[in-house]
Design a protein around this motif. Structure first.
Motif, mmCIF file in Angstrom:
data_model
loop_
_atom_site.group_PDB
_atom_site.id
_atom_site.type_symbol
_atom_site.label_atom_id
_atom_site.label_comp_id
_atom_site.label_asym_id
_atom_site.label_seq_id
_atom_site.Cartn_x
_atom_site.Cartn_y
_atom_site.Cartn_z
ATOM 1 N N UNK A 8 -30.534 9.821 22.935
ATOM 2 C CA UNK A 8 -31.065 9.624 24.282
ATOM 3 C C UNK A 8 -31.942 8.387 24.337
ATOM 4 N N UNK A 9 -32.755 8.207 23.319
ATOM 5 C CA UNK A 9 -33.646 7.048 23.246
ATOM 6 C C UNK A 9 -32.841 5.754 23.233
ATOM 7 N N UNK A 10 -31.796 5.743 22.411
ATOM 8 C CA UNK A 10 -30.954 4.555 22.285
ATOM 9 C C UNK A 10 -30.273 4.256 23.618
ATOM 10 N N UNK A 11 -29.782 5.309 24.311
ATOM 11 C CA UNK A 11 -29.118 5.110 25.596
ATOM 12 C C UNK A 11 -30.082 4.493 26.603
ATOM 13 N N UNK A 12 -31.304 5.054 26.674
ATOM 14 C CA UNK A 12 -32.305 4.536 27.609
ATOM 15 C C UNK A 12 -32.592 3.071 27.310
ATOM 16 N N UNK A 13 -32.764 2.764 26.030
ATOM 17 C CA UNK A 13 -33.050 1.402 25.627
ATOM 18 C C UNK A 13 -31.949 0.452 26.052
ATOM 19 N N UNK A 14 -30.694 0.880 25.884
ATOM 20 C CA UNK A 14 -29.527 0.065 26.211
ATOM 21 C C UNK A 14 -29.485 -0.247 27.704
ATOM 22 N N UNK A 15 -29.742 0.790 28.521
ATOM 23 C CA UNK A 15 -29.712 0.606 29.975
ATOM 24 C C UNK A 15 -30.819 -0.362 30.393
ATOM 25 N N UNK A 16 -32.028 -0.162 29.825
ATOM 26 C CA UNK A 16 -33.151 -1.038 30.160
ATOM 27 C C UNK A 16 -32.830 -2.480 29.777
ATOM 28 N N UNK A 17 -32.247 -2.674 28.594
ATOM 29 C CA UNK A 17 -31.903 -4.005 28.123
ATOM 30 C C UNK A 17 -30.894 -4.664 29.056
ATOM 31 N N UNK A 18 -29.907 -3.886 29.518
ATOM 32 C CA UNK A 18 -28.865 -4.429 30.396
ATOM 33 C C UNK A 18 -29.480 -4.914 31.700
ATOM 34 N N UNK A 19 -30.428 -4.116 32.270
ATOM 35 C CA UNK A 19 -31.051 -4.487 33.544
ATOM 36 C C UNK A 19 -31.914 -5.739 33.367
ATOM 37 N N UNK A 20 -32.707 -5.742 32.281
ATOM 38 C CA UNK A 20 -33.573 -6.899 32.022
ATOM 39 C C UNK A 20 -32.758 -8.164 31.831
ATOM 40 N N UNK A 21 -31.682 -8.048 31.063
ATOM 41 C CA UNK A 21 -30.812 -9.209 30.793
ATOM 42 C C UNK A 21 -30.238 -9.757 32.102
ATOM 43 N N UNK A 22 -29.817 -8.853 32.987
ATOM 44 C CA UNK A 22 -29.221 -9.288 34.255
ATOM 45 C C UNK A 22 -30.233 -10.048 35.089
#
Lengths: 252, 260
Positions: A8-22
């Motif tokens: 769950x932690x990894x998934x949250x991190x991935x989503x946050x990273x995707x939004x920040x990158x965009x």
């Protein structure tokens, strides 16, 4: 919450990273959006009142879009009957239905507008590339639906006809078809609705229909006319949806 | 007397199953006889009937139906399939089609595939359909869609479809277990009577001993894929019947198997 543990932690991190990158790489200037307020108001103001003098163009464009959707759907049905049978788990060998299903998945993955652009290049401007594009694109979904309709029927009547000595095609005609007919009707009407919606914009790439006028009026800053066409498109979509709901109720 | 069904040392296992569904099954049914297969669920009755109908392959032993041997690896040709009629427990009708269409479906194996696909039934086919509808007491339902019928009416349609095949052997798999007791007696009487009137052999399965007794001349008891007894109906005794239905005791490492 659903996000638990390391996964769950990894998934949250991935989503946050995707939004920040965009955000970081897209050059979103919020200040520009703020200062654009008056311009947006001006733009909307120029759309009102919609110009009613384009009725002739709206009629011509809508009729062409309707024709593209009808003929495109017809083409898709013609292609989907044999491909649907070949993609059915219960009619052909695994090697055949697997390769046909893969082919259909590829077809579905190509956006309609892309197919239309390629077809305009191949056969020139006008409704013909639109019709071919719709037929091709819609087959990816419709043949899959037909295959699922074939596989979804009750097996017992088929075994009964086999027991009576009927061959595979005769079983398809008398045991499978009567069971799947309402599903095929519903799926085809649904696909027709999608075809109509999607072909509204085909004119933008020169593949015929009402989209041509939207494109023309927006490019030439005639927003009042573009507004009229937009209203016509909305009315058409709502009307088609209402008709489809009524039709679908009949096939049960 | 000629033989309708002859089974010798038949063995069959479903793909991936540990135990065979049928083992050392041997029996014979004379032409015109009416025989019941009696036994609990899982005894192998359905498997045996489907196999005799030519719908299962990969068995071993010798099986001959209506005087011709069945191939253990190939389904029989359609003309032979038409000679064997089948009545299913779940009726197996095309729900959205009319009663008449379902009955005419029984004729499909008697037509050339082209004629069948064109949907052109001959006068002869329609005449047969009308006759069997009348025999089954459902002439007035001919134009009704099957999904509007009751369970008893549906099984009458299924029997009519089977009779429309003009079968010389009628196989019926638990034909009345989905019906209430009153209806069950009626439908089995119809099936047995129709078979007798046509001089056809009837082999039906049932898990109800009283029904088997009423409508069969002979009773074959089955348990765990084997034949437990094979007796004329008058000689059926209650102990043997009770033995068929005795609780199966699980033996570690062997799975479901009778303790004997």
């Amino acid at each position: 919450m659903a996000f638990r543990g390391f996964g769950g932690f990894a998934t949250s991190g991935l989503i946050a990273a995707a939004i920040l990158w965009s955000f970081a790489t897209t050059d979103v200037e919020l200040s520009r959006l703020m200062s654009a307020g008056p311009r947006i108001a001006d733009f909307l103001g120029r759309m009102f009142p919609p110009d009613p003098t384009v009725m002739a163009e709206i009629k011509k464009g809508s009729a062409e879009t309707l024709r593209i959707a009808i003929l495109g759907t017809l083409g898709a049905v013609i292609l989907s009957v044999p491909l649907g049978i070949l993609a059915s788990e219960t009619m052909v060998s695994p090697a055949v239905f697997r390769s046909i299903r893969t082919l259909l998945a590829f077809i579905r993955a190509i956006p309609l507008i892309l197919v239309a652009m390629l077809m305009v290049g191949a056969v020139g401007l006008g409704p013909l590339p639109g019709i071919i594009a719709v037929a091709f694109h819609a087959t990816g979904m419709l043949a899959k639906f037909y295959a699922e309709a074939i596989d979804g029927v009750s097996r017992a009547p088929i075994a009964a006809l086999e027991s009576a000595g009927a061959g595979a095609l005769v079983r398809l005609r008398y045991a499978i078809w009567p069971q799947m007919a309402p599903v095929v009707a519903r799926d085809t009407i649904f696909r027709f609705e999608l075809n109509l919606r999607e072909s509204l914009i085909l004119g933008i790439v020169g593949a015929g229909g009402i989209g041509f006028y939207i494109q023309t009026y927006v490019r030439s800053f005639q927003y009042d006319k573009a507004a009229s066409v937009t209203i016509a498109v909305v009315v058409m979509v709502i009307a088609i949806e209402a008709i489809n709901v009524a039709l679908r109720r009949r096939f049960t | 007397m000629s033989t309708a069904v002859e089974v010798d040392d038949l063995r069959f296992a479903h793909t991936g199953a540990d135990l065979p569904a049928l083992e050392r099954v041997s029996f014979r049914v004379s032409a015109g006889e009416s025989v019941a297969l009696l036994g609990p669920s899982g005894a192998g009755k359905t498997t045996l009937l489907a196999l005799l109908d030519g719908r299962l392959q990969g068995w071993s032993g010798r099986v001959s139906v209506l005087g011709a041997p069945l191939d253990p690896d190939l389904p029989p040709p359609s003309a032979r399939r038409s000679d064997t009629g089948f009545v299913f427990q779940e009726f197996a009708l095309v729900e959205r089609s009319t009663v008449l269409r379902n009955v005419l479906n029984g004729r499909l194996g008697r037509m050339s595939p082209l004629r069948a696909l064109m949907g052109s039934s001959t006068k002869h086919d329609l005449e047969i359909a009308r006759t069997v509808l009348a025999d089954c007491g459902i002439s007035d339902l001919a134009e009704r869609r099957v999904d509007s019928l009751s369970g008893g009416q549906r099984q009458r349609v299924a029997i009519a479809r089977c009779l429309a095949q003009e079968p010389r052997l009628i196989l019926a798999d638990e034909p009345v277990s989905n019906l209430d007791p009153a209806r069950a007696g009626e439908i089995l009487a119809l099936l047995a009577g129709a078979a007798q009137a046509r001089g056809a052999t009837a082999l039906f399965s049932s898990h109800q001993p009283d029904l088997a007794r009423r409508f069969a001349q002979r009773i074959i008891g089955m348990r765990a894929g084997r034949i437990a007894f094979d007796v004329p109906t008058s000689e059926l005794n209650d102990d043997a019947t009770a033995e068929l239905y005795r609780e199966v005791e699980p033996i570690p490492g062997i799975g479901l198997r009778a303790v004997s």
